[in-house]
Write a protein that holds these residues in place. Structure first.
Motif, PDB file in Angstrom:
ATOM      1  N   LYS A  15       0.839  -1.200   0.000  1.00  0.00           N
ATOM      2  CA  LYS A  15       0.000   0.000   0.000  1.00  0.00           C
ATOM      3  C   LYS A  15       0.877   1.253   0.000  1.00  0.00           C
ATOM      4  O   LYS A  15       0.592   2.226  -0.707  1.00  0.00           O
ATOM      5  N   GLU A  16       1.953   1.226   0.758  1.00  0.00           N
ATOM      6  CA  GLU A  16       2.861   2.371   0.839  1.00  0.00           C
ATOM      7  C   GLU A  16       3.593   2.612  -0.484  1.00  0.00           C
ATOM      8  O   GLU A  16       3.777   3.758  -0.899  1.00  0.00           O
ATOM      9  N   GLU A  17       3.999   1.528  -1.136  1.00  0.00           N
ATOM     10  CA  GLU A  17       4.661   1.668  -2.438  1.00  0.00           C
ATOM     11  C   GLU A  17       3.701   2.239  -3.476  1.00  0.00           C
ATOM     12  O   GLU A  17       4.083   3.102  -4.282  1.00  0.00           O
ATOM     13  N   LYS A  18       2.453   1.785  -3.449  1.00  0.00           N
ATOM     14  CA  LYS A  18       1.461   2.308  -4.387  1.00  0.00           C
ATOM     15  C   LYS A  18       1.271   3.809  -4.189  1.00  0.00           C
ATOM     16  O   LYS A  18       1.210   4.568  -5.161  1.00  0.00           O
ATOM     17  N   GLN A  19       1.197   4.237  -2.947  1.00  0.00           N
ATOM     18  CA  GLN A  19       1.031   5.664  -2.676  1.00  0.00           C
ATOM     19  C   GLN A  19       2.257   6.449  -3.133  1.00  0.00           C
ATOM     20  O   GLN A  19       2.129   7.514  -3.730  1.00  0.00           O
ATOM     21  N   ALA A  20       3.445   5.922  -2.900  1.00  0.00           N
ATOM     22  CA  ALA A  20       4.676   6.589  -3.327  1.00  0.00           C
ATOM     23  C   ALA A  20       4.728   6.697  -4.856  1.00  0.00           C
ATOM     24  O   ALA A  20       5.135   7.741  -5.401  1.00  0.00           O
ATOM     25  N   ILE A  21       4.317   5.659  -5.555  1.00  0.00           N
ATOM     26  CA  ILE A  21       4.280   5.686  -7.017  1.00  0.00           C
ATOM     27  C   ILE A  21       3.299   6.755  -7.487  1.00  0.00           C
ATOM     28  O   ILE A  21       3.612   7.572  -8.358  1.00  0.00           O
ATOM     29  N   ALA A  22       2.115   6.767  -6.911  1.00  0.00           N
ATOM     30  CA  ALA A  22       1.095   7.751  -7.296  1.00  0.00           C
ATOM     31  C   ALA A  22       1.578   9.183  -7.040  1.00  0.00           C
ATOM     32  O   ALA A  22       1.354  10.077  -7.863  1.00  0.00           O
ATOM     33  N   GLN A  23       2.248   9.409  -5.927  1.00  0.00           N
ATOM     34  CA  GLN A  23       2.763  10.749  -5.623  1.00  0.00           C
ATOM     35  C   GLN A  23       3.869  11.142  -6.595  1.00  0.00           C
ATOM     36  O   GLN A  23       3.940  12.285  -7.039  1.00  0.00           O
ATOM     37  N   THR A  24       4.721  10.188  -6.941  1.00  0.00           N
ATOM     38  CA  THR A  24       5.802  10.453  -7.901  1.00  0.00           C
ATOM     39  C   THR A  24       5.224  10.820  -9.263  1.00  0.00           C
ATOM     40  O   THR A  24       5.673  11.773  -9.903  1.00  0.00           O
ATOM     41  N   ILE A  25       4.229  10.076  -9.705  1.00  0.00           N
ATOM     42  CA  ILE A  25       3.607  10.354 -11.000  1.00  0.00           C
ATOM     43  C   ILE A  25       2.909  11.713 -10.991  1.00  0.00           C
ATOM     44  O   ILE A  25       3.012  12.485 -11.955  1.00  0.00           O
ATOM     45  N   THR A  26       2.232  12.033  -9.918  1.00  0.00           N
ATOM     46  CA  THR A  26       1.526  13.311  -9.825  1.00  0.00           C
ATOM     47  C   THR A  26       2.478  14.491 -10.005  1.00  0.00           C
ATOM     48  O   THR A  26       2.122  15.503 -10.615  1.00  0.00           O
ATOM     49  N   LYS A  27       3.700  14.355  -9.526  1.00  0.00           N
ATOM     50  CA  LYS A  27       4.689  15.432  -9.658  1.00  0.00           C
ATOM     51  C   LYS A  27       5.025  15.741 -11.108  1.00  0.00           C
ATOM     52  O   LYS A  27       5.475  16.844 -11.419  1.00  0.00           O
ATOM     53  N   PHE A  28       4.811  14.791 -12.008  1.00  0.00           N
ATOM     54  CA  PHE A  28       5.090  15.013 -13.423  1.00  0.00           C
ATOM     55  C   PHE A  28       4.102  15.990 -14.067  1.00  0.00           C
ATOM     56  O   PHE A  28       4.319  16.450 -15.181  1.00  0.00           O
ATOM     57  N   TYR A  29       3.044  16.257 -13.385  1.00  0.00           N
ATOM     58  CA  TYR A  29       2.007  17.128 -13.932  1.00  0.00           C
ATOM     59  C   TYR A  29       1.849  18.374 -13.063  1.00  0.00           C
ATOM     60  O   TYR A  29       0.750  18.736 -12.658  1.00  0.00           O
ATOM     61  N   ALA A  30       2.942  19.041 -12.812  1.00  0.00           N
ATOM     62  CA  ALA A  30       2.972  20.200 -11.912  1.00  0.00           C
ATOM     63  C   ALA A  30       2.028  21.311 -12.369  1.00  0.00           C
ATOM     64  O   ALA A  30       1.546  22.089 -11.543  1.00  0.00           O
ATOM     65  N   LYS A  31       1.748  21.385 -13.664  1.00  0.00           N
ATOM     66  CA  LYS A  31       0.873  22.444 -14.180  1.00  0.00           C
ATOM     67  C   LYS A  31      -0.607  22.116 -14.014  1.00  0.00           C
ATOM     68  O   LYS A  31      -1.464  22.958 -14.247  1.00  0.00           O
ATOM     69  N   LEU A  32      -0.908  20.900 -13.610  1.00  0.00           N
ATOM     70  CA  LEU A  32      -2.297  20.480 -13.407  1.00  0.00           C
ATOM     71  C   LEU A  32      -2.632  20.425 -11.919  1.00  0.00           C
ATOM     72  O   LEU A  32      -1.768  20.113 -11.102  1.00  0.00           O
ATOM     73  N   PRO A  33      -3.884  20.660 -11.572  1.00  0.00           N
ATOM     74  CA  PRO A  33      -4.291  20.406 -10.190  1.00  0.00           C
ATOM     75  C   PRO A  33      -4.125  18.908  -9.902  1.00  0.00           C
ATOM     76  O   PRO A  33      -4.463  18.075 -10.750  1.00  0.00           O
ATOM     77  N   PRO A  34      -3.596  18.552  -8.753  1.00  0.00           N
ATOM     78  CA  PRO A  34      -3.328  17.143  -8.451  1.00  0.00           C
ATOM     79  C   PRO A  34      -4.535  16.214  -8.597  1.00  0.00           C
ATOM     80  O   PRO A  34      -4.380  15.052  -8.968  1.00  0.00           O
ATOM     81  N   PHE A  35      -5.750  16.732  -8.346  1.00  0.00           N
ATOM     82  CA  PHE A  35      -6.923  15.862  -8.414  1.00  0.00           C
ATOM     83  C   PHE A  35      -7.225  15.385  -9.846  1.00  0.00           C
ATOM     84  O   PHE A  35      -8.034  14.487 -10.039  1.00  0.00           O
ATOM     85  N   LEU A  36      -6.556  15.943 -10.835  1.00  0.00           N
ATOM     86  CA  LEU A  36      -6.756  15.501 -12.217  1.00  0.00           C
ATOM     87  C   LEU A  36      -5.867  14.326 -12.616  1.00  0.00           C
ATOM     88  O   LEU A  36      -6.058  13.726 -13.666  1.00  0.00           O
ATOM     89  N   VAL A  37      -4.880  14.006 -11.783  1.00  0.00           N
ATOM     90  CA  VAL A  37      -3.939  12.923 -12.096  1.00  0.00           C
ATOM     91  C   VAL A  37      -4.442  11.627 -11.458  1.00  0.00           C
ATOM     92  O   VAL A  37      -4.529  11.521 -10.235  1.00  0.00           O
ATOM     93  N   LEU A  38      -4.756  10.652 -12.299  1.00  0.00           N
ATOM     94  CA  LEU A  38      -5.329   9.391 -11.824  1.00  0.00           C
ATOM     95  C   LEU A  38      -4.313   8.258 -11.981  1.00  0.00           C
ATOM     96  O   LEU A  38      -3.682   8.123 -13.027  1.00  0.00           O
ATOM     97  N   VAL A  39      -4.167   7.460 -10.930  1.00  0.00           N
ATOM     98  CA  VAL A  39      -3.288   6.293 -10.959  1.00  0.00           C
ATOM     99  C   VAL A  39      -4.108   5.119 -10.426  1.00  0.00           C
ATOM    100  O   VAL A  39      -4.677   5.188  -9.345  1.00  0.00           O
ATOM    101  N   ASN A  40      -4.156   4.053 -11.213  1.00  0.00           N
ATOM    102  CA  ASN A  40      -4.982   2.900 -10.875  1.00  0.00           C
ATOM    103  C   ASN A  40      -4.110   1.650 -10.888  1.00  0.00           C
ATOM    104  O   ASN A  40      -3.394   1.396 -11.856  1.00  0.00           O
ATOM    105  N   PHE A  41      -4.168   0.872  -9.818  1.00  0.00           N
ATOM    106  CA  PHE A  41      -3.456  -0.409  -9.735  1.00  0.00           C
ATOM    107  C   PHE A  41      -4.470  -1.519  -9.938  1.00  0.00           C
ATOM    108  O   PHE A  41      -5.435  -1.631  -9.180  1.00  0.00           O
TER     109      PHE A  41
END
Length: 101
Positions: A15-41
């Motif tokens: 669960k912790e790794e999934k959250q870390a992955i999602a947070q890392t991916i969200t950083k790639f979209y700094a110009k977007l509001p974070p709630f627009l970045v979706l990560v699904n396992f």
């Protein structure tokens, strides 16, 4: 809206790794509001995941969908940076993996 699907075996990530992955991916979209970045396992058990006709529980398939072009012409550089950022959860885990955009 970026949508990242990780098709993986049920116990590949904690669960912790999934959250870390999602947070890392969200950083790639700094110009977007974070709630627009979706990560699904999506858990796919060994009996439903085959590589070369053989069941495999150490393989990851990442499918990235963008409804707009967030990388604006620098796609290869973006992919290279993305792969480097998620490396602890791909190469670092010693698994086979593939990225599809």
């Amino acid at each position: 809206m970026p949508f990242h699907c990780f098709y993986c075996s049920p116990n590949l990530y904690t669960k912790e790794e999934k959250q870390a992955i999602a947070q890392t991916i969200t950083k790639f979209y700094a110009k977007l509001p974070p709630f627009l970045v979706l990560v699904n396992f999506i858990d796919v058990d060994k009996d439903n995941f085959y590589v070369g006709g053989v069941p495999n529980d150490k393989y990851l398939r990442i499918n990235v969908q963008h409804s707009a072009d967030p990388v604006q012409g620098c796609r290869r550089a973006w992919v290279k940076a993305y792969e480097k950022a998620i490396e602890p959860w791909t190469k670092g885990k010693g698994i086979g993996w593939e990225l599809q955009m």
